[in-house]
Scaffold this motif. Sequence first.
Motif: not given
Length: 342
Positions: A22, A26-27, A51, A54, A143
């Motif tokens: 990433a 960012r994830v 996306e 984090a 999330e």
Amino acid sequence: MLSGLAAALTVLAVVTAAPAEARPGRVQAADREIVFTADGTTAFGTLHVPEHRAGQRMRAALLLPGSGPTDRDGNQPPGSTPDTLAQVAGALGGDGIATLRFDKYGTGRTGLGAYREHPEELDHPAFVRQARAAYAVLRDQPETDPHALLVVGHSEGAMTGLLLSGSVLPRPAGLALLQPQAIRMLDLVALQLENQIAEATAQGVLTPDEQRTIVTAVHGAVTSLRAHRPVDTADLPPAVARLFEAFQGPDARFVESDDAVYPPDAAAALRPGITVLLTCGTDDAQVPCATTDALTRALHRARASGPGRVMLPGVDHLLHDRGHPDRLAPSVRDALRRFTRR
């Protein structure tokens, strides 16, 4: 194997697609296999996490499939594989919304589960309870923002979502009813059959007298089913006769429980101010736009907020149009974007 709903869920999340590297902070987008238990049956699904930053808590949508043996992707393999729900998940993911879709009873990896030995006991409330368990799983993902949950249902799944949204906590922020079952099940079946019989008459396959006889027999069959009387199939074409015979046989409990729901009444249980999208396609032969009139009025009385009903020119039941026979029509993506931006 555990039974029960949200309070008795066994959840296992497994990363099935290793994310690429990433960007800093960012994830990367990834899919996770989700496993949960409801009413003694283990269900399997896919959580798509787009996306994101984090540590970000994002909006998330529970996707509910249509009628019959329709799996998490919106398919009934091998004969029908339109990927309806997978495509909806892709569209929502592109707008930064996580999604959970799962194999309901009788489909995919879930199968019949606890109903394997007595499938005739499977009714519509069981599907609502299964969806409620999935909603709790989605709410509890690291999330997702539990106060920004959405429910998106297609066809019969829209009716399931309508019932679900009036009974879960926290209440969903938004509800999307895509080509919904908006009237009682047997009324919809009768309407679909009438339209097919009218088309056969227009093509010269049936005479007008035969058309009247068959339509009268269809309405008589619906009346008999609701009165728990045997259906007289003498005046019905063989395929239609077999349909009503199944409605009296192994599918009787499901049909009765589904037909007992009048979706406009279910709208009264919605939280005032909930954002609602209701779509109907002008090329949808299964759920004609006119069937959504009463539900549209009920949503207005329930003080749901917009975008409300959106008519989709040239769009069929699978959310495609003639220019896009294998993917979501642009007008569908547009309607979903208007819904999520609210």
